[in-house]
Write a protein that holds these residues in place. Sequence first.
Motif, PDB file in Angstrom:
ATOM      1  N   ALA A 136      44.656  37.052  34.716  1.00 35.94           N
ATOM      2  CA  ALA A 136      43.387  38.555  35.174  1.00 35.94           C
ATOM      3  C   ALA A 136      42.181  37.935  35.385  1.00 35.94           C
ATOM      4  O   ALA A 136      42.224  38.493  36.507  1.00 35.94           O
ATOM      5  CB  ALA A 136      43.590  38.909  33.208  1.00 35.94           C
ATOM      6  N   VAL A 137      41.905  37.160  34.744  1.00 36.40           N
ATOM      7  CA  VAL A 137      40.754  36.154  35.625  1.00 36.40           C
ATOM      8  C   VAL A 137      40.834  36.488  36.627  1.00 36.40           C
ATOM      9  O   VAL A 137      39.679  36.278  36.381  1.00 36.40           O
ATOM     10  CB  VAL A 137      40.099  35.329  34.195  1.00 36.40           C
ATOM     11  CG1 VAL A 137      39.556  34.517  35.057  1.00 36.40           C
ATOM     12  CG2 VAL A 137      40.434  35.642  32.855  1.00 36.40           C
ATOM     13  N   LYS A 138      41.645  35.611  37.252  1.00 36.67           N
ATOM     14  CA  LYS A 138      41.806  34.963  38.895  1.00 36.67           C
ATOM     15  C   LYS A 138      41.602  36.360  39.671  1.00 36.67           C
ATOM     16  O   LYS A 138      41.586  35.821  40.613  1.00 36.67           O
ATOM     17  CB  LYS A 138      43.350  34.032  38.909  1.00 36.67           C
ATOM     18  CG  LYS A 138      42.420  32.700  37.909  1.00 36.67           C
ATOM     19  CD  LYS A 138      44.261  31.651  38.655  1.00 36.67           C
ATOM     20  CE  LYS A 138      43.873  30.644  37.732  1.00 36.67           C
ATOM     21  NZ  LYS A 138      45.065  30.208  37.639  1.00 36.67           N
ATOM     22  N   ILE A 139      42.166  37.660  39.229  1.00 34.88           N
ATOM     23  CA  ILE A 139      42.226  38.089  40.204  1.00 34.88           C
ATOM     24  C   ILE A 139      40.954  38.189  39.600  1.00 34.88           C
ATOM     25  O   ILE A 139      40.499  39.030  40.628  1.00 34.88           O
ATOM     26  CB  ILE A 139      43.654  39.476  38.838  1.00 34.88           C
ATOM     27  CG1 ILE A 139      44.358  38.726  38.776  1.00 34.88           C
ATOM     28  CG2 ILE A 139      42.906  40.407  39.995  1.00 34.88           C
ATOM     29  CD1 ILE A 139      46.401  39.871  38.686  1.00 34.88           C
ATOM     30  N   ILE A 140      40.359  39.478  38.329  1.00 37.53           N
ATOM     31  CA  ILE A 140      38.904  39.665  38.556  1.00 37.53           C
ATOM     32  C   ILE A 140      38.136  39.181  39.523  1.00 37.53           C
ATOM     33  O   ILE A 140      37.019  39.656  40.033  1.00 37.53           O
ATOM     34  CB  ILE A 140      38.199  39.871  37.279  1.00 37.53           C
ATOM     35  CG1 ILE A 140      39.679  40.782  36.252  1.00 37.53           C
ATOM     36  CG2 ILE A 140      36.758  40.324  36.590  1.00 37.53           C
ATOM     37  CD1 ILE A 140      39.297  40.589  34.787  1.00 37.53           C
ATOM     38  N   GLU A 141      38.106  37.243  39.573  1.00 39.02           N
ATOM     39  CA  GLU A 141      37.150  36.574  40.144  1.00 39.02           C
ATOM     40  C   GLU A 141      37.374  36.614  41.528  1.00 39.02           C
ATOM     41  O   GLU A 141      36.211  37.526  42.421  1.00 39.02           O
ATOM     42  CB  GLU A 141      37.279  35.278  39.425  1.00 39.02           C
ATOM     43  CG  GLU A 141      36.792  35.086  38.119  1.00 39.02           C
ATOM     44  CD  GLU A 141      37.339  33.251  38.161  1.00 39.02           C
ATOM     45  OE1 GLU A 141      38.044  32.613  38.136  1.00 39.02           O
ATOM     46  OE2 GLU A 141      36.217  32.693  36.783  1.00 39.02           O
ATOM     47  N   ALA A 142      38.489  36.949  41.922  1.00 34.04           N
ATOM     48  CA  ALA A 142      38.695  37.224  43.076  1.00 34.04           C
ATOM     49  C   ALA A 142      38.547  38.744  43.896  1.00 34.04           C
ATOM     50  O   ALA A 142      37.815  38.884  44.905  1.00 34.04           O
ATOM     51  CB  ALA A 142      40.513  37.002  43.692  1.00 34.04           C
ATOM     52  N   LEU A 143      39.016  39.329  42.674  1.00 33.95           N
ATOM     53  CA  LEU A 143      37.777  40.862  43.607  1.00 33.95           C
ATOM     54  C   LEU A 143      36.523  40.602  43.933  1.00 33.95           C
ATOM     55  O   LEU A 143      35.624  41.610  43.896  1.00 33.95           O
ATOM     56  CB  LEU A 143      38.093  42.257  41.995  1.00 33.95           C
ATOM     57  CG  LEU A 143      39.824  42.209  42.286  1.00 33.95           C
ATOM     58  CD1 LEU A 143      39.979  43.219  40.706  1.00 33.95           C
ATOM     59  CD2 LEU A 143      40.288  42.583  43.501  1.00 33.95           C
TER      60      LEU A 143
END
Length: 146
Positions: A136-143
């Motif tokens: 989830a952290v990786k997804i948020i960072e990508a967003l």
Amino acid sequence: MRKKRKGLKLSSKKFSEIAGVSKSYIDYIENGQREPSAEKLALLSQALDVPLDVLLEKQIEDKKYVVVNVMEEQYGKEFVESYRDLMSSIDKKDNNLSITTDPEITEILEQLHKRPEMKMLFSVSKNATKEDIEKAVKIIEALKGD
């Protein structure tokens, strides 16, 4: 203290006379409006025939109860439950509510209170695995697109 006093079938007036303090002082303490000094606490424990450490422990528990009620009034029950979950995950030994002076935790709590979306994120992730949170952290960072 009130529970013990009533268990002994003592009115607050009679108890105050035995302890050597005023009735209004007893009322203030039992209603959480005043904190007894160490000297007065010793008198009260003697009058109740209760060891001082037991009375001190009860005073601490009463304070926690008052703090929880105030937090629930200001931030809501869900926030307090999230706070308990957060604190118990930090310290597995003590599942009771504790108040922290750690600035990082204080900031997290403020964000949970001020930003409903953070509260929602915390609520849905509190039972997630470490791996799920890392994803989830990786997804948020990508967003964010830093």
